[in-house]
Write a protein that holds these residues in place. Structure first.
Motif, short mmCIF file in Angstrom:
data_model
loop_
_atom_site.label_atom_id
_atom_site.label_comp_id
_atom_site.label_asym_id
_atom_site.label_seq_id
_atom_site.Cartn_x
_atom_site.Cartn_y
_atom_site.Cartn_z
N ALA A 147 8.25 -31.95 -86.22
CA ALA A 147 7.97 -32.81 -85.07
C ALA A 147 6.48 -33.13 -84.96
O ALA A 147 6.10 -34.27 -84.65
CB ALA A 147 8.46 -32.13 -83.79
N TYR A 148 5.61 -32.14 -85.20
CA TYR A 148 4.16 -32.40 -85.12
C TYR A 148 3.73 -33.42 -86.17
O TYR A 148 2.85 -34.27 -85.91
CB TYR A 148 3.38 -31.10 -85.30
CG TYR A 148 1.88 -31.29 -85.18
CD1 TYR A 148 1.27 -31.38 -83.94
CD2 TYR A 148 1.09 -31.41 -86.31
CE1 TYR A 148 -0.11 -31.57 -83.82
CE2 TYR A 148 -0.28 -31.60 -86.21
CZ TYR A 148 -0.87 -31.68 -84.96
OH TYR A 148 -2.24 -31.88 -84.86
N ALA A 149 4.35 -33.38 -87.33
CA ALA A 149 3.98 -34.29 -88.41
C ALA A 149 4.43 -35.72 -88.16
O ALA A 149 3.92 -36.65 -88.80
CB ALA A 149 4.57 -33.80 -89.73
N ALA A 150 5.36 -35.92 -87.23
CA ALA A 150 5.99 -37.23 -87.07
C ALA A 150 4.99 -38.36 -86.86
O ALA A 150 5.15 -39.46 -87.41
CB ALA A 150 6.99 -37.19 -85.91
N ALA A 151 3.95 -38.12 -86.08
CA ALA A 151 3.00 -39.18 -85.75
C ALA A 151 2.24 -39.68 -86.98
O ALA A 151 1.69 -40.79 -86.95
CB ALA A 151 2.01 -38.69 -84.70
N SER A 152 2.22 -38.90 -88.05
CA SER A 152 1.49 -39.29 -89.26
C SER A 152 2.40 -39.90 -90.33
O SER A 152 1.90 -40.42 -91.32
CB SER A 152 0.77 -38.07 -89.85
OG SER A 152 -0.15 -37.52 -88.94
N CYS A 153 3.71 -39.81 -90.12
CA CYS A 153 4.66 -40.12 -91.19
C CYS A 153 5.24 -41.53 -91.07
O CYS A 153 6.46 -41.71 -90.96
CB CYS A 153 5.77 -39.09 -91.21
SG CYS A 153 5.21 -37.44 -91.67
#
Length: 212
Positions: A121-127
């Motif tokens: 979930a934390y990675a979502a903004a970068s993906c």
């Protein structure tokens, strides 16, 4: 090209005599693109009867040895000379969401870094779909730098990556594990690479050796 002379000392001092110790040292730098090991040797005190060098699954040199008599102290000193060429960053990397072969062992859970839903979930903004892998890794690194506070008192060597993620505090180990976990949770292979950093001292300060 820059040549570095490295002296790395590991010392164990025991409160009581140790009758037998088995040791596995990972202290030899690797030959890599842009890096060439010219010389390397270990000095071990007290001296073992034999040192066996082998290469592990990941291509790292391992030196295995045993001290088979009572000793109060053990010192392992690694000397190396390494030539390093500056390398430009890759001009192209594939999209993170494009299936890639190889490096499967670096996509999976490891004992300290699970591919957890919280990291996903934390990675979502970068993906963003189709984003190059290098851009994704840089963006995640910048976000962690902005979102997390460096606080040596907040975590210890036993703190889990999910605790560090929740605290938004920690040290370099915590930030590295969060970044690796975020990438793995998205199917991108990621791993540690250990080594030495050449640092620049503040104005008017001498360059530190070892403690820096």
């Amino acid at each position: 090209m820059t040549c570095y002379r490295i002296c790395h000392i590991t010392r164990y001092v025991y409160s009581e005599p140790v009758s037998l110790s088995h040791n596995l040292a990972h202290l030899c730098p690797r030959n890599l693109r842009g890096q060439s090991v010219k010389t390397q040797r270990l000095e071990i005190n007290p001296a073992p009867a034999q040192v066996r060098r082998r290469t592990d699954w990941f291509g790292n040199h391992e030196d295995a040895f045993a001290i088979q008599f009572p000793h109060h102290e053990l010192t392992i000193t690694s000397f190396a000379e390494v030539e390093v060429n500056s390398l430009a960053p890759p001009g192209f990397t594939p999209a993170w969401d494009t299936p890639q072969s190889g490096a499967d062992e670096f996509r999976c859970d490891s004992p300290l870094i699970p591919c957890a839903v919280e990291l996903h979930a934390y990675a979502a903004a970068s993906c963003a779909p189709g984003r190059p892998v290098l851009d994704l890794a840089r963006d995640l690194s910048h976000r962690i730098h902005a979102d997390f506070a460096y606080d040596p008192s907040a975590t210890n060597v036993g703190t889990s990556v999910l605790d560090a993620l929740e605290l938004r505090k920690g040290v370099c180990q915590d930030f590295s594990q969060v970044l690796i976990g975020c990438l793995r949770s998205r199917g991108v292979p990621a791993r540690y690479v250990s080594g030495y950093l050449e640092t620049t001292p503040p104005p008017g300060r001498a360059r530190l050796v070892g403690a820096d």
